[in-house]
Design a protein around this motif. Structure first.
Motif, PDB file in Angstrom:
ATOM      1  N   PHE A   1     -37.185 -24.985 -44.956  1.00 19.72           N
ATOM      2  CA  PHE A   1     -36.952 -24.798 -43.526  1.00 19.72           C
ATOM      3  C   PHE A   1     -36.635 -26.147 -42.864  1.00 19.72           C
ATOM      4  CE2 PHE A   1     -38.903 -24.856 -39.244  1.00 19.72           C
ATOM      5  CZ  PHE A   1     -38.074 -23.946 -38.604  1.00 19.72           C
ATOM      6  N   LEU A   2     -37.443 -27.162 -43.189  1.00 20.14           N
ATOM      7  CA  LEU A   2     -37.212 -28.508 -42.641  1.00 20.14           C
ATOM      8  C   LEU A   2     -35.843 -29.041 -43.076  1.00 20.14           C
ATOM      9  CD1 LEU A   2     -40.769 -30.005 -43.161  1.00 20.14           C
ATOM     10  CD2 LEU A   2     -39.568 -29.913 -40.971  1.00 20.14           C
ATOM     11  N   ARG A   3     -35.517 -28.862 -44.352  1.00 16.03           N
ATOM     12  CA  ARG A   3     -34.224 -29.340 -44.853  1.00 16.03           C
ATOM     13  C   ARG A   3     -33.059 -28.587 -44.222  1.00 16.03           C
ATOM     14  NH1 ARG A   3     -34.386 -28.907 -50.906  1.00 16.03           N
ATOM     15  NH2 ARG A   3     -36.394 -28.053 -50.439  1.00 16.03           N
ATOM     16  N   ASP A   4     -33.185 -27.257 -44.131  1.00 19.29           N
ATOM     17  CA  ASP A   4     -32.117 -26.446 -43.539  1.00 19.29           C
ATOM     18  C   ASP A   4     -31.855 -26.848 -42.089  1.00 19.29           C
ATOM     19  OD1 ASP A   4     -31.909 -25.082 -45.921  1.00 19.29           O
ATOM     20  OD2 ASP A   4     -32.938 -23.270 -45.210  1.00 19.29           O
ATOM     21  N   LYS A   5     -32.911 -27.205 -41.383  1.00 22.53           N
ATOM     22  CA  LYS A   5     -32.794 -27.623 -39.974  1.00 22.53           C
ATOM     23  C   LYS A   5     -32.562 -29.130 -39.857  1.00 22.53           C
ATOM     24  CE  LYS A   5     -33.665 -23.580 -38.157  1.00 22.53           C
ATOM     25  NZ  LYS A   5     -32.795 -22.917 -37.214  1.00 22.53           N
TER      26      LYS A   5
END
Length: 183
Positions: free
Chosen positions: A151-155
């Motif tokens: 989630f952190l990487r995608d955002k």
């Protein structure tokens, strides 16, 4: 003569360190509660109120609460130690867009690191051959934290993704606190 004297000193020191470690381990649940209270306080201090613009991005990661419900204290200790390692890992990278209080973040990371060290000394060293819940719990935890990491990487580690992750870690620590109060 000097070597024999050195061996005697070591022979006297080792039982003392074992006693000190076992005393620390006996007080671990109480100590964990203090660490968790402090960690929760630092999580609040790190950032401000949850940003309104991030509300629409909220995501459900669903913490696998069953990993904290085994029958044996040692298993709970191993699970908690693993959770702390995952939290430490997440809060150790790409924090540039988080815009958090650096001192509070450092204190948070240091507190987690020290707790991981103590848990390893008390739980894992004693039970090196102990495999908790046939690693199913370990896999569930890994998947949970991978979701957060992805989630952190995608955002692209933006402000909202960090705030959502911080809120999730708060829930996670509150669950651990609830469990350690019962131990």
């Amino acid at each position: 003569i000097m070597n024999a004297f050195g061996l005697i000193q070591i022979g006297l020191i080792l039982p003392c360190t074992t006693i000190i470690f076992s005393l620390q381990c006996n007080h671990l649940p109480l100590q964990q509660r203090k660490v968790i209270e402090n960690s929760l306080r630092l999580l609040d201090k790190m950032g401000k109120k949850f940003p309104q613009q991030c509300l629409r991005e909220k995501t459900s990661f669903r913490f696998p609460a069953r990993v904290l419900q085994p029958r044996q204290k040692e298993t709970v200790g191993v699970a908690i130690e693993e959770i702390f390692q995952h939290i430490f890992y997440i809060f150790s990278k790409n924090l540039t867009l988080a815009a958090w209080d650096g001192t509070a973040l450092d204190e948070f990371q240091n507190g987690l690191y020290l707790q991981i060290e103590q848990l390893e000394a008390c739980v894992i060293k004693k039970h090196t051959h102990y495999r908790w819940s046939k690693d199913v719990s370990r896999l569930k935890l890994k998947k949970y934290f991978q979701k957060i990491d992805c989630f952190l990487r995608d955002k692209q580690h933006d402000l909202c993704s960090w705030e959502i992750s911080r809120a999730e870690m708060r829930k996670c620590l509150q669950l651990i606190d609830k469990v350690t109060r019962k131990l």
